[in-house]
Design a protein around this motif. Structure first.
Motif, mmCIF file in Angstrom:
data_model
loop_
_atom_site.group_PDB
_atom_site.id
_atom_site.type_symbol
_atom_site.label_atom_id
_atom_site.label_comp_id
_atom_site.label_asym_id
_atom_site.label_seq_id
_atom_site.Cartn_x
_atom_site.Cartn_y
_atom_site.Cartn_z
ATOM 1 N N ASP A 157 47.765 13.014 74.585
ATOM 2 C CA ASP A 157 47.183 13.921 73.597
ATOM 3 C C ASP A 157 48.216 14.356 72.563
ATOM 4 N N VAL A 158 49.472 14.480 73.012
ATOM 5 C CA VAL A 158 50.543 15.001 72.165
ATOM 6 C C VAL A 158 51.664 13.970 72.073
ATOM 7 N N LEU A 159 52.151 13.756 70.865
ATOM 8 C CA LEU A 159 53.261 12.834 70.627
ATOM 9 C C LEU A 159 54.405 13.608 69.996
ATOM 10 N N VAL A 160 55.590 13.475 70.578
ATOM 11 C CA VAL A 160 56.788 14.127 70.061
ATOM 12 C C VAL A 160 57.789 13.034 69.724
ATOM 13 N N TYR A 161 58.062 12.886 68.435
ATOM 14 C CA TYR A 161 58.921 11.807 67.954
ATOM 15 C C TYR A 161 60.163 12.398 67.274
ATOM 16 N N ASP A 162 61.331 11.995 67.737
ATOM 17 C CA ASP A 162 62.597 12.436 67.148
ATOM 18 C C ASP A 162 63.101 11.333 66.223
ATOM 19 N N GLU A 163 63.046 11.594 64.930
ATOM 20 C CA GLU A 163 63.481 10.633 63.910
ATOM 21 C C GLU A 163 62.841 9.260 64.128
ATOM 22 N N PRO A 164 61.527 9.156 64.068
ATOM 23 C CA PRO A 164 60.879 7.879 64.383
ATOM 24 C C PRO A 164 61.246 6.732 63.455
#
Length: 298
Positions: A157-164
């Motif tokens: 449900d949730v996506l957390v992307y660091d500098e994708p």
């Protein structure tokens, strides 16, 4: 209430993180709603990665409260519906994209037919056609696409992307950015950090500008622009006026308010001419970023 019925998917309330005597994150507050793309932007060392790591449960806050899908980040139930992409995402070089992604789908207990469908759909959209060659032979952009696909195998449900899109070529960056927006349109909640402010502006619903571990400004980009930015009106006339610049067969004057535009219109009329065009230029996110991070308080 089911997880999918929660409208606010991420809450970060007065969160602080200390590493010894270093206060890396200071009383950060923000929330991210279902189907929203929210961007954290700021210079290196601002506290973005520490904040993301606390949200996904890799680092424990020193103080404050975080929930994801209504659950504490330490709850295994939360992690089952979360997709995380760290800035540095090493892969198993000897594995192929297909075997690597199946491996992670198995860890989540995703049935093989469902996993294969998700893997194919993600790699198709990310335009990665090479799927049965060891990823150790891949370029950085190709590896990044595999890592993004990995974040989707459990249908989170949730996506957390660091500098994708960090360090990617322009074409791959465009694919990743467009894909991020499509994920939100499909109902995913996306939180990411980035240095490329142009792409943040093009894809985010709201942003938080982080400076020295604190949020210096947050909200829709238009709201931040209204508070911190400037507007320039370029007024084109068909007669020369004082302090105007010739551009072809017209003259242009730059002013900062509609009152000034009206005064130029009156002056043009008095000179026997008229205003033939008005073009508005607003502060870009990069200009807002520089203004906010250079200032003191918001």
């Amino acid at each position: 209430m089911s997880l999918h019925e929660i409208s606010t998917m991420i809450t970060v309330e007065t969160v602080e993180k200390r590493y010894g005597d270093v206060r890396a994150v200071r009383d950060i507050d923000f929330s991210v709603d279902s189907g929203e793309v929210f961007g954290l932007v700021g210079p290196n060392g601002a506290g973005k990665t520490s904040t993301l790591k606390m949200i996904v449960g890799l680092v424990e806050p020193t103080a404050g409260h975080i929930t994801v899908n209504g659950l504490d980040p330490s709850d295994t139930g939360m992690r089952e519906t979360l997709g995380y992409l760290p800035e540095e995402s090493p892969l198993y070089d000897e594995m192929t994209p297909r075997s690597y992604l199946r491996f992670f789908a198995d860890l989540y207990g995703v049935p093989r037919p469902t996993a294969d469908e998700r893997i194919a759909r993600a790699l198709d959209r990310l335009e990665l056609d090479v799927r049965d060659r060891p990823v150790g032979d891949f370029s950085k952009g190709m590896k990044r696409k595999v890592a993004i696909a990995r974040s989707l195998v459990n249908d989170p449900d949730v996506l957390v992307y660091d500098e994708p899109a960090s360090g990617l070529d322009p074409a791959t960056t465009h694919t990743v950015v467009e894909f991020t927006r499509e994920l939100a349109e499909a109902g995913k909640t996306v939180l990411f950090s980035a240095h490329d402010l142009y792409h943040v502006e093009s894809v985010c619903d709201r942003v938080a500008i982080v400076r020295d571990g604190e949020i210096a400004a947050k909200g829709a980009i238009e709201e931040i622009r209204n508070r911190h930015g400037t507007v320039e009106y370029r007024v084109f006339t068909d007669v020369p006026l004082e302090a105007t610049t010739a551009v072809g067969d017209r003259w242009v004057t730059s002013v900062s308010s509609m009152d000034a535009v009206d005064r130029l219109r009156e002056r043009a009329n008095e000179a026997g001419g008229s205003v033939v065009d008005i073009r508005t230029r607003e502060s870009s996110l990069e200009e807002l970023f520089l203004e906010v991070t250079a200032d003191g308080d918001e």
